[in-house]
Design a protein around this motif. Structure first.
Motif, PDB file in Angstrom:
ATOM      1  N   PRO A 184       0.828  -1.220   0.000  1.00 37.92           N
ATOM      2  CA  PRO A 184       0.000   0.000   0.000  1.00 37.92           C
ATOM      3  C   PRO A 184       0.862   1.270   0.000  1.00 37.92           C
ATOM      4  O   PRO A 184       1.875   1.359   0.704  1.00 37.92           O
ATOM      5  N   ALA A 185       0.438   2.239  -0.799  1.00 41.35           N
ATOM      6  CA  ALA A 185       1.186   3.490  -0.957  1.00 41.35           C
ATOM      7  C   ALA A 185       1.500   4.172   0.378  1.00 41.35           C
ATOM      8  O   ALA A 185       2.626   4.656   0.557  1.00 41.35           O
ATOM      9  N   PRO A 186       0.566   4.237   1.320  1.00 44.08           N
ATOM     10  CA  PRO A 186       0.920   4.912   2.588  1.00 44.08           C
ATOM     11  C   PRO A 186       2.113   4.258   3.297  1.00 44.08           C
ATOM     12  O   PRO A 186       2.948   4.959   3.863  1.00 44.08           O
ATOM     13  N   LEU A 187       2.227   2.945   3.213  1.00 43.18           N
ATOM     14  CA  LEU A 187       3.356   2.252   3.825  1.00 43.18           C
ATOM     15  C   LEU A 187       4.638   2.518   3.046  1.00 43.18           C
ATOM     16  O   LEU A 187       5.687   2.835   3.631  1.00 43.18           O
ATOM     17  N   ARG A 188       4.567   2.426   1.713  1.00 44.74           N
ATOM     18  CA  ARG A 188       5.735   2.744   0.878  1.00 44.74           C
ATOM     19  C   ARG A 188       6.185   4.184   1.118  1.00 44.74           C
ATOM     20  O   ARG A 188       7.374   4.468   1.190  1.00 44.74           O
ATOM     21  N   ASP A 189       5.217   5.084   1.232  1.00 44.85           N
ATOM     22  CA  ASP A 189       5.539   6.505   1.387  1.00 44.85           C
ATOM     23  C   ASP A 189       6.165   6.823   2.749  1.00 44.85           C
ATOM     24  O   ASP A 189       6.907   7.803   2.865  1.00 44.85           O
ATOM     25  N   LEU A 190       5.899   6.012   3.765  1.00 44.35           N
ATOM     26  CA  LEU A 190       6.580   6.205   5.050  1.00 44.35           C
ATOM     27  C   LEU A 190       8.085   6.044   4.873  1.00 44.35           C
ATOM     28  O   LEU A 190       8.874   6.852   5.382  1.00 44.35           O
ATOM     29  N   ILE A 191       8.472   5.024   4.143  1.00 49.83           N
ATOM     30  CA  ILE A 191       9.893   4.796   3.870  1.00 49.83           C
ATOM     31  C   ILE A 191      10.432   5.915   2.980  1.00 49.83           C
ATOM     32  O   ILE A 191      11.496   6.472   3.244  1.00 49.83           O
ATOM     33  N   TYR A 192       9.684   6.239   1.938  1.00 47.06           N
ATOM     34  CA  TYR A 192      10.087   7.315   1.023  1.00 47.06           C
ATOM     35  C   TYR A 192      10.295   8.616   1.796  1.00 47.06           C
ATOM     36  O   TYR A 192      11.318   9.282   1.645  1.00 47.06           O
ATOM     37  N   ASP A 193       9.321   8.978   2.628  1.00 45.22           N
ATOM     38  CA  ASP A 193       9.396  10.237   3.379  1.00 45.22           C
ATOM     39  C   ASP A 193      10.576  10.258   4.344  1.00 45.22           C
ATOM     40  O   ASP A 193      11.198  11.308   4.549  1.00 45.22           O
ATOM     41  N   SER A 194      10.881   9.113   4.921  1.00 44.32           N
ATOM     42  CA  SER A 194      12.018   9.042   5.834  1.00 44.32           C
ATOM     43  C   SER A 194      13.320   9.350   5.107  1.00 44.32           C
ATOM     44  O   SER A 194      14.145  10.138   5.584  1.00 44.32           O
ATOM     45  N   ILE A 195      13.499   8.770   3.929  1.00 44.31           N
ATOM     46  CA  ILE A 195      14.706   9.026   3.144  1.00 44.31           C
ATOM     47  C   ILE A 195      14.703  10.469   2.629  1.00 44.31           C
ATOM     48  O   ILE A 195      15.703  11.174   2.745  1.00 44.31           O
ATOM     49  N   ALA A 196      13.569  10.911   2.092  1.00 39.79           N
ATOM     50  CA  ALA A 196      13.479  12.272   1.545  1.00 39.79           C
ATOM     51  C   ALA A 196      13.755  13.327   2.613  1.00 39.79           C
ATOM     52  O   ALA A 196      14.410  14.331   2.350  1.00 39.79           O
ATOM     53  N   GLY A 197      13.289  13.076   3.819  1.00 41.74           N
ATOM     54  CA  GLY A 197      13.477  14.035   4.900  1.00 41.74           C
ATOM     55  C   GLY A 197      14.926  14.175   5.356  1.00 41.74           C
ATOM     56  O   GLY A 197      15.289  15.176   5.954  1.00 41.74           O
ATOM     57  N   HIS A 198      15.736  13.165   5.085  1.00 43.71           N
ATOM     58  CA  HIS A 198      17.133  13.173   5.519  1.00 43.71           C
ATOM     59  C   HIS A 198      18.118  13.278   4.356  1.00 43.71           C
ATOM     60  O   HIS A 198      19.320  13.219   4.557  1.00 43.71           O
ATOM     61  N   ARG A 199      17.618  13.419   3.144  1.00 42.65           N
ATOM     62  CA  ARG A 199      18.489  13.306   1.963  1.00 42.65           C
ATOM     63  C   ARG A 199      19.624  14.317   1.939  1.00 42.65           C
ATOM     64  O   ARG A 199      20.737  13.992   1.537  1.00 42.65           O
ATOM     65  N   TYR A 200      19.389  15.540   2.374  1.00 49.51           N
ATOM     66  CA  TYR A 200      20.463  16.535   2.372  1.00 49.51           C
ATOM     67  C   TYR A 200      21.529  16.196   3.423  1.00 49.51           C
ATOM     68  O   TYR A 200      22.720  16.341   3.176  1.00 49.51           O
ATOM     69  N   ASN A 201      21.085  15.751   4.602  1.00 43.84           N
ATOM     70  CA  ASN A 201      22.034  15.393   5.663  1.00 43.84           C
ATOM     71  C   ASN A 201      22.863  14.171   5.269  1.00 43.84           C
ATOM     72  O   ASN A 201      24.060  14.122   5.546  1.00 43.84           O
ATOM     73  N   TRP A 202      22.229  13.179   4.677  1.00 43.28           N
ATOM     74  CA  TRP A 202      22.913  11.930   4.355  1.00 43.28           C
ATOM     75  C   TRP A 202      23.746  12.010   3.075  1.00 43.28           C
ATOM     76  O   TRP A 202      24.802  11.408   2.986  1.00 43.28           O
ATOM     77  N   PHE A 203      23.255  12.721   2.069  1.00 43.04           N
ATOM     78  CA  PHE A 203      23.895  12.688   0.749  1.00 43.04           C
ATOM     79  C   PHE A 203      24.423  14.036   0.282  1.00 43.04           C
ATOM     80  O   PHE A 203      25.108  14.117  -0.723  1.00 43.04           O
ATOM     81  N   GLY A 204      24.072  15.106   0.963  1.00 45.88           N
ATOM     82  CA  GLY A 204      24.572  16.429   0.614  1.00 45.88           C
ATOM     83  C   GLY A 204      23.688  17.167  -0.379  1.00 45.88           C
ATOM     84  O   GLY A 204      22.718  16.629  -0.910  1.00 45.88           O
TER      85      GLY A 204
END
Length: 132
Positions: A94-114
């Protein structure tokens, strides 16, 4: 408007990695790209009534349909070469479950990858794939 257009964060290193990945695995040249910071992306966001302040996501525009977050990623995957199409199988989650993972990565992308100071500049070979 161009079909199969991927709008991405042009200053995000992680996002640019995935743009390169898609380019390398899209032999049919199905996708075109535009950084969210570009004029064309801004016009599309207004036309489609997309509030970029509420959407921290890759955006895929296919004709009149707009896909966000993990659903955009699944739609992209099903159009890539070879076995990469199989990643689309994750769309059964289900999209809401997939999006939890997506949002977690998206929310940290600048800190983790620059983050870059400016949007990427396509190479001569890539120029036809980018809209400005």
């Amino acid at each position: 408007m161009n079909s199969n257009l991927i709008l991405f964060d042009g200053v995000c290193n992680f996002c640019n990695f995935w743009v390169n990945f898609i380019i390398d695995h899209d032999d049919k040249r199905y996708f075109k790209f535009a950084p969210l910071q570009s004029d064309i992306a801004q016009r599309i966001l207004v036309e489609k009534k997309i509030d970029i302040l509420k959407i921290d996501s890759i955006i895929l525009v296919v004709n009149d349909q707009v896909f966000f977050k993990s659903t955009a990623a699944m739609q992209i995957a099903k159009n890539l070469n070879g076995l990469l199409k199989m990643l689309y199988i994750f769309s059964i989650i289900p999209a809401p479950l997939r999006d939890l993972i997506y949002d977690s990565i998206a929310g940290h992308r600048y800190n983790w990858f620059g983050k870059r100071d400016t949007c990427r500049v396509p190479s001569k070979a890539e120029k036809e794939l980018f809209l400005s």
